[in-house]
Design an enzyme around this catalytic site. Structure first.
Site, short mmCIF file in Angstrom:
data_model
loop_
_atom_site.label_atom_id
_atom_site.label_comp_id
_atom_site.label_asym_id
_atom_site.label_seq_id
_atom_site.Cartn_x
_atom_site.Cartn_y
_atom_site.Cartn_z
N ARG A 120 -41.86 32.73 135.04
CA ARG A 120 -41.50 33.94 135.73
C ARG A 120 -40.02 33.54 136.52
NH1 ARG A 120 -46.60 34.24 139.47
NH2 ARG A 120 -47.43 33.51 137.74
N LYS A 124 -50.47 20.18 134.93
CA LYS A 124 -51.70 20.61 134.50
C LYS A 124 -52.76 19.56 134.19
CE LYS A 124 -49.43 24.54 132.04
NZ LYS A 124 -50.22 25.51 132.61
#
Ligand code: BES
Ligand code: MN
Ligand code: ZN
Length: 500
Positions: free
Chosen positions: A352, A278
């Site tokens: 996920r 990120k």
């Protein structure tokens, strides 16, 4: 952290002129006040209607009048707070009394009050309990790492005594409401905690600690997770020197043969993005990427505290997503516990993967009646819904409706977004059964669509709390970075549909 707030109940007095605590009373929109409050104002010679006209006090929530050194009584201050009671206003503020309590906490702190009495002889135990909850939620502050506490900013020691008509039923209502508050504040504490202090092991310990409340807890370590073939969850954690954990909590307060309701939480203790790292801006916020797991463990605490007559299983996947020589990488194909293979496109779509194995495990081991997962899953849900509503996805319309309504009634609001086969092609992979990202469009939906591949036929809902779990604007009941979002809505969902 020890609370600086004490809430007590006591019987009403016949005469408040000799009472030494400062006194709070409530006035509604038509400036209606309780009979005892009326007596008090008469004693001090105050004509509320007259004064209100001059200062535009309409009894609205958020308004107050402050009388210093009132005549003929011992108390040095009488505060009159607005408590809207018109129908429209009630509808605008579902948790009206909780909001009122929150506003009161803020006011008492800013006025540096230490001991106050609130006259509440005309309010119901439930309304009073909500005021207590609001006081506590608003008074919460996470400052355990400040060695120099600024007195101006630190909530003072505050002792609030509710003078009520029915002490025992009010105490019962308060205890019940405080169970929810304790769960929410537990979740806030965990989300606020820095990532160096709260790793997977430390988080798992918080789950183990719930055994003192009668919760059955199991903690699985990497050896066991590998044996279970949790390839997706393990891939996310493999770049961290802090090994993964899976915590399983069970609360068996229901009938013996009642299938459990399952809650599953994303517990990424820190999300750097991994190799798909990120940008630096606001990366520190990713200490909150365990907000789903925090809400789940907070809910378990609430249910145990109030001895809910329900069978619950809670499963949280605890990992840290780090870039490292051993980290998983884009292009990797991993095999989930379900046997389905996943091509990793972006290591920052890690939540996920954790949930895929946690959901499959929960389904296989517990065959739950319902599965609900919570996760700070996508930035996309914030783009769509902002920070007011959490995203709600479900393969079951009845379940979605129940959750939506619980959201409206608890003030932790949920908005349903679609699931549809048509989105599935966005996560089909050239090399594996699926890939872990679906492109920029509909990012919250493709993430949910991914999760759906691991829940089978079980009625399931997914709450994407990326926008609501932390960094929300301060409001009447929360001045802290973490919100504790999820505990109140799920408690409400369970109460309204599965208890009593
Ligand atoms: N934990 C983040 C989502 C997030 C972002 C939560 C901001 C709270 C605030 C999640 O793991 C993530 O990085 N998602 C990616 C997915 C993308 C790579 C498909 C995102 O939303 O950008
Ligand atoms: Mn991520
Ligand atoms: Zn994440």
């Amino acid at each position: 952290m020890k609370s600086q707030l004490i809430i007590k109940t006591s019987k009403i007095l016949k005469d408040y002129s000799k009472h030494t605590n400062n006194i709070v009373i409530y006035a509604d929109k038509s400036l209606k006040i309780s009979p005892l409050a009326k007596d008090l104002l008469k004693t001090i010679g105050l004509d509320l209607k007259k004064i209100s006209a001059g200062v535009q006090f309409l009894g609205q929530v958020g308004q107050h009048l402050d009388f210093l050194s009132p005549a003929n009584i011992k108390a040095k201050r009488v505060l009159i707070l607005g408590s809207a009671s018109s129908k429209e206003e009630k509808e605008n503020i579902p948790n009206e009394f909780q909001v009122i309590g929150g506003i009161l906490a803020k006011l008492l702190v800013s006025l540096k009050q230490e001991n106050v009495t609130i006259i509440l002889e005309n309010k119901t135990p439930q309304q009073i309990a909500k005021i207590a909850a609001g006081l506590r939620l608003a008074h919460y502050k996470f400052d355990k790492y400040k060695t120099k506490k600024s007195p101006a900013k630190t909530p003072n020691k505050l002792s609030v005594t509710f003078h009520v008509k029915e002490k025992s039923s009010t105490n019962k209502a308060i205890a019940d409401e405080m169970a929810i508050v304790e769960g929410s504040l537990f979740a806030r504490d965990l989300v606020n905690e820095p990532p160096n202090i709260l790793g997977p092991v430390q988080f798992a310990k918080k789950a183990s600690d719930l055994s003192t409340l009668g919760v059955e807890v199991e903690i699985l370590t990497p050896t066991e997770l590998k044996k279970l073939k949790m390839g997706a969850l393990m891939a996310v954690g493999q770049g961290s020197v802090r090994p993964a954990r899976l915590a399983i909590m069970r609360w068996n307060g229901g009938k013996k043969n009642d299938k459990p309701i399952a809650f599953i939480g994303k517990g990424v203790v820190f999300d750097t993005g991994g190799i798909s790292i990120k940008p630096a801006g606001s990366m520190e916020d990713m200490k909150g990427d365990m907000g789903g797991a925090a809400a789940v463990i907070g809910l378990v605490k609430t249910l145990a505290l109030r001895k809910a007559k329900l069978n619950i299983v809670a499963v949280i996947g605890l990992v840290e997503n780090m870039p490292d020589g051993n980290a998983y990488r884009p292009g990797d194909i991993i095999t989930s516990m379900s046997g389905q293979t996943i091509e990793v496109i972006n290591t920052d779509a890690e939540g996920r993967l954790v949930l895929a194995d946690a959901l499959h495990y929960t389904k296989e081991r517990f065959n739950p009646k319902i599965m609900i997962d919570l996760a700070t899953l996508t930035g996309a849900v914030m783009v769509g819904l902002g920070q007011e509503y959490a995203g709600l996805f479900s393969n079951d319309d009845a379940l979605a409706k129940k959750l939506f309504e619980a959201g409206q009634n608890s003030d932790e609001k949920l908005w349903r977004l679609p699931l549809n086969k048509a989105y599935d092609k966005l996560i089909d992979s050239r090399f594996a059964d699926m890939k872990n990202t679906g492109g920029r469009y509909g990012g919250a939906i493709t993430a949910a669509q991914f999760l759906q591949r691991f829940v089978g036929d079980i009625p399931w809902a997914h709450l994407d709390i990326a926008g609501t779990g932390f960094a929300t604007k301060p409001n009447e009941i929360n001045n802290s970075w973490a919100s504790g979002f999820g505990v109140a809505v799920l408690d409400r969902f369970l109460r309204d549909n599965y208890e009593g």
